[in-house]
Design a protein around this motif. Structure first.
Motif, PDB file in Angstrom:
ATOM      1  N   GLN A 273      -0.385 -25.624  98.288  1.00 55.57           N
ATOM      2  CA  GLN A 273      -0.941 -27.742  98.075  1.00 55.57           C
ATOM      3  C   GLN A 273      -0.251 -28.214  99.180  1.00 55.57           C
ATOM      4  OE1 GLN A 273       0.325 -29.382  93.672  1.00 55.57           O
ATOM      5  NE2 GLN A 273       2.092 -29.333  94.140  1.00 55.57           N
ATOM      6  N   ASP A 274      -0.416 -29.498  99.510  1.00 52.73           N
ATOM      7  CA  ASP A 274       0.721 -29.972 100.469  1.00 52.73           C
ATOM      8  C   ASP A 274       1.955 -30.075 100.184  1.00 52.73           C
ATOM      9  OD1 ASP A 274       1.709 -32.403 101.828  1.00 52.73           O
ATOM     10  OD2 ASP A 274       0.323 -33.781 101.413  1.00 52.73           O
ATOM     11  N   TYR A 277       4.316 -33.119  99.191  1.00 51.51           N
ATOM     12  CA  TYR A 277       4.209 -33.865  97.758  1.00 51.51           C
ATOM     13  C   TYR A 277       5.553 -32.994  97.139  1.00 51.51           C
ATOM     14  CZ  TYR A 277       3.587 -34.796  92.895  1.00 51.51           C
ATOM     15  OH  TYR A 277       3.690 -35.283  91.186  1.00 51.51           O
ATOM     16  N   ASP A 308       3.262 -41.516  91.222  1.00 53.03           N
ATOM     17  CA  ASP A 308       2.972 -40.064  91.329  1.00 53.03           C
ATOM     18  C   ASP A 308       1.517 -40.442  92.066  1.00 53.03           C
ATOM     19  OD1 ASP A 308       3.592 -37.716  91.313  1.00 53.03           O
ATOM     20  OD2 ASP A 308       3.858 -37.186  89.087  1.00 53.03           O
ATOM     21  N   LYS A 309       1.296 -39.952  93.105  1.00 55.09           N
ATOM     22  CA  LYS A 309       0.207 -39.364  93.020  1.00 55.09           C
ATOM     23  C   LYS A 309      -0.589 -37.707  93.641  1.00 55.09           C
ATOM     24  CE  LYS A 309      -0.155 -43.383  94.591  1.00 55.09           C
ATOM     25  NZ  LYS A 309      -0.739 -44.846  94.008  1.00 55.09           N
ATOM     26  N   LEU A 310      -1.031 -37.222  92.407  1.00 52.78           N
ATOM     27  CA  LEU A 310      -0.876 -35.712  92.108  1.00 52.78           C
ATOM     28  C   LEU A 310      -1.814 -35.180  93.749  1.00 52.78           C
ATOM     29  CD1 LEU A 310      -0.199 -33.611  90.549  1.00 52.78           C
ATOM     30  CD2 LEU A 310      -1.795 -34.062  89.149  1.00 52.78           C
ATOM     31  N   PRO A 311      -1.603 -34.201  94.181  1.00 48.97           N
ATOM     32  CA  PRO A 311      -2.365 -33.667  95.455  1.00 48.97           C
ATOM     33  C   PRO A 311      -3.184 -32.722  94.406  1.00 48.97           C
ATOM     34  CG  PRO A 311      -0.209 -33.058  95.551  1.00 48.97           C
ATOM     35  CD  PRO A 311       0.102 -33.946  94.822  1.00 48.97           C
TER      36      PRO A 311
END
Length: 826
Positions: A273-274, A277, A308-311
């Motif tokens: 994951q990024d 984040y 909240d921008k969930l990747p």
């Protein structure tokens, strides 16, 4: 927990005291199951010689008894282990209960690492168990009980498994280690480096570099030395079998979410994951006004769904044998690029005077996050390098079970569950049947969570079906049965069943008129049950398969057990809005007489969490509210506790009735509740109040704001006032995101409807609440002030979090609630 406790649910203290009694609900339809008919005569409750007092019921709950929590089987099936933790104590005390003589003994600190552990992994023939205690790795020989400690360290171990040859693999951070069972050598199987791969020594490419090497002997010599060293290291790595394999370089932009090792130790499957984040920003803080140093301390908190921008995640296969890495593409997931929010976005675009054009778009995908399970979303076949993973889209509309082509880096969809509303964050257990290319899993595809089998080369087959919900599945040690829990006979009653995988024969193993949890022992011949009834808190029971129940613990205090508590009557209230029936608990005043001339005042209690069941036949996780409802009944009130739409226990349609419209179907149900009370419980519909905490506080807001004549007063505890400020995992399921669906947030947030307040509102909450922020109430109060509405009061608690902890806070809060009802409903 990735549990509902953190999402508008019960406090951690409540669950510690009452292990699992409200968090173990399932689903069943309202209209299709037996219920107390509305025509059944309501029965007056027992009279109490000593009326309840707020001081008593809001006191430290240890007076009720300190329950046996976290109970589980010992490895040999001859004892049960559990802990007790008084509510005011920071320390747990651990116990072992021997089944042969029913003697319970406290475990000393120096033997805790030797006690059978609840979590662990077994080798292929179930003769050895590996487990972690205090960050250290142990292996136990199950026949002799001999235990070997393999590590002594502080760094946490993230996972472990036995390989098919008996070796043990464990992983910590970015290292995977292997303990060889023969020779006891510890080998670093793999190392992950989140960095760019080192550059190889290459010939000069630019004019200046070439010129320097041609003209300057020192530069040319340095280049030749570097090239020789690199060649030597490469040869050494290839030819020296004693060296550890070189690292895998995975780039600088990501971090590891989870990894899993194949049964033969050849492959690693990674979810990345990024790393940018964090789930929050530096602005996500709240003040602590009572810091130990006397200052105002800023406490970090989670992000809001509006920000909240969930990747998604990237999936990678590492081949340790060939030292190759392969990205896994998403194309094998059916519907991975569907525009599932097209209709939502189109509706919002029209509201803004725009048009929306639907297009294919690769969706963000991640490992499934079930809030209740303890298994991994990565499941290998026991003896093959065949991997199944459970994935979900971050838009909450799809769940996939997919197998992985380890060589080509491709997914193959074995099962897709799509929901136009949202995929449930519960009922997602899955796994492999040993010795067969067959998956078993739970799915809500029929409208109710049921159990299915799916051969890789065949069609799925339902093992259970009906208007009830299956949960908590366990494969028997001999792989002949799958055990499960279900509410087949009534949505509020739970029992244990098992289905034979060969014949399909289904049999009921327990007959309990309440709720329960179960564990099957390692030998497969007995159940450990944690069960409760309407007025009896959880106790532990033993039931041999096919045998009789035996109560193992008696944790409830004599003072609580002997008090004549009113057992609420569970009734089914007809919905006037086409929803079937609404199950509810009814508490009646002492000496209740429906024929009397005078009418009773009433109070409606709204449970928290939204997706939680409280109108069941077990002891309520809201034990203080249970006692407070008894107190209200003693004072002449009728109390109704409804499982409004959105509640757990009643099937997919009941769960998703609130999609994009929170607070409106539920208020319709409350209206039906008040009408039912007026017709069947002789209640004066002009003297009804309401209260509830968290989601229940949100419903208090919505009912007073959108149906201003329904209740004469209401108390909103730790309430949500604006869903855009709540967390993403819970809210985006139900309302999508504010960017995609601002209409849903406008419909569903109480602050948007505050102008409707007519009757009296009491707002209460903890200033240190890191779940539903204190800011929610602050913003609503300012909105009411600007609306020049005088019909509200507020009380805030400086040291309290979402679940109150101090008895003095509980007492003050409920004194104010009781005074509200006495002032406005008498």
């Amino acid at each position: 927990m990735k549990t509902l406790v953190r999402h508008l649910g019960l406090s951690a203290l409540t669950l510690a005291m009452l292990s699992g009694c409200a968090a173990t609900s399932s689903q069943a339809p309202l209209s299709a199951l037996p219920a107390t008919p509305v025509t059944q005569a309501l029965v007056a409750p027992p009279a109490a010689d000593s009326p309840l007092t707020l001081k008593q019921i809001m006191a430290n709950p240890d007076w009720m008894g300190v329950s046996a929590s976290g109970a589980y089987w010992s490895d040999n099936g001859q004892s049960v282990l559990f802990y007790r933790q008084p509510s005011a104590s920071p320390i747990r005390q651990y116990y072992r209960l021997n089944l042969a003589d029913n003697v319970t003994a406290q475990l000393a600190l120096d033997e805790l690492h030797l006690a059978s552990q609840r979590q662990g992994v077994l080798n292929q023939d179930n003769t050895r168990k590996a487990y972690v205690y205090q960050n250290n790795l142990f292996v136990k020989q199950l026949d002799s009980g001999e235990i070997t400690q393999f590590t002594r360290q502080r760094e946490p171990i993230d996972g472990m498994r036995f390989l098919n040859n008996g070796d043990l693999v464990y992983w910590q951070g970015t290292r995977v280690m292997r303990i060889h069972q023969h020779g006891a050598m510890v080998e670093q199987l793999a190392e992950l480096q989140f960095a760019k791969a080192p550059k190889e020594v290459t010939a000069p490419e630019t004019f200046l570099a070439k010129q320097n090497q041609r003209l300057i002997q020192f530069v040319a010599k340095q280049h030749e030395h570097a090239k020789a060293k690199a060649q030597y290291q490469q040869q050494l790595q290839q030819q020296d079998p004693s060296l550890v394999a070189k690292p895998f370089y995975l780039g600088e932009k990501e971090t590891l979410v989870e990894l899993s090792v194949s049964p033969d130790g050849r492959y690693l499957f990674l979810a990345l994951q990024d790393k940018a984040y964090k789930g929050r920003t530096d602005a996500d803080v709240m003040p602590n006004y009572l810091d130990a140093k006397g200052h105002v301390a800023m406490v970090p908190v989670r992000a809001r769904v509006a920000e909240d921008k969930l990747p998604g995640q990237r999936f990678v296969v590492l081949d340790l044998q060939s030292h190759q890495q392969q990205d896994v593409t998403l194309e094998g997931l059916s519907g991975y690029d569907d525009d599932v929010l097209a209709s939502v976005k189109a509706e919002n675009a029209i509201a803004q005077g725009k048009q929306y054009k639907s297009e294919k778009n690769v969706r963000a995908i991640r490992l499934m996050e079930d809030w209740g399970w303890q298994q991994s979303a990565m499941q290998w076949q026991q003896d093959k390098n065949t991997l199944a993973v459970m994935l979900e889209a971050t838009d909450n509309k799809d769940r996939w079970i997919a197998t992985v082509d380890l060589g080509k880096g491709k997914f193959t969809t074995q099962h897709r569950l799509h929901d136009d509303a949202w995929i449930n964050y519960d009922y997602n257990q899955f796994g492999w049947l040993p010795g067969a290319d067959t998956l078993y899993y739970l799915s809500e595809q029929s409208g109710y969570s049921q159990l299915y089998l799916k051969p890789l080369s065949g069609k799925e087959r339902a093992l259970t079906s009906g208007h009830f919900v299956v949960s908590d599945i366990t494969l028997s040690p001999d792989s002949q049965y799958i055990y499960y829990k279900a509410n087949k006979t009534h949505p509020g009653k739970y029992n244990v069943y098992r289905v034979h995988l060969g014949t399909g024969k289904d049999e009921q193993l327990t007959h309990w008129d309440g709720v329960l949890d179960y564990q099957l022992n390692l030998q497969g011949d007995a159940l450990l049950l944690n069960a409760s009834s309407l007025t009896q808190p959880d106790e532990l029971y033993l039931q041999p398969i096919g045998g009789q129940w035996q109560q193992l613990t008696h944790s409830t205090s004599k003072a609580f057990a002997e008090y004549p508590w009113q057992a609420p009557q569970v009734v089914a209230i007809p919905s006037s809005h086409g929803a079937g029936s609404i199950y509810a608990r009814v508490y009646l005043p002492a000496g209740f007489d429906a024929s009397r001339a005078a009418q009773y005042p009433a109070v409606l209690f709204n449970h928290g969490a939204g997706y939680l069941q409280n109108a069941h036949y077990g002891f309520s996780g809201y034990f203080r509210e249970f006692m407070f409802n008894n107190l209200l009944a003693q004072r002449g009130y009728v109390v109704l506790d409804m499982d409004y739409q959105g509640s757990k226990g009643y099937g997919r349609d009941w769960r998703t009735a609130i999609y994009r419209n929170m607070g409106h179907p539920e208020v319709d149900d409350l209206k039906d509740g008040v009408a039912w009370l007026a017709q069947h419980a002789h209640v004066d519909s002009k003297r009804v109040g309401t209260y509830g905490g968290s989601y229940g506080g949100f419903l208090t807001f919505m009912s007073l704001f959108t149906a201003p004549d329904l209740f004469q007063c209401g108390a909103a505890l730790r309430p949500v006032a604006d869903w855009a400020h709540y967390n993403a995992p819970y809210t985006a399921n139900i309302l999508n995101t504010p960017d995609d669906d601002p209409l849903a947030y406008r419909r569903s947030s109480p602050i948007e409807h505050a102008q409707g307040l007519k009757n009296h509102l009491l707002i209460l909450g903890g200033i240190e609440d890191d779940n539903v922020f204190f800011q929610d109430s602050v913003r609503l109060v300012q909105r009411l002030i600007e609306l020049e509405n005088p019909n509200f009061d507020m009380a805030y608690y400086p040291v309290e979090h979402h679940g109150f902890r101090e008895p003095s806070s509980w007492l003050d809060e409920y004194r104010r609630i009781l005074r509200l009802f006495e002032s406005h409903l008498r």
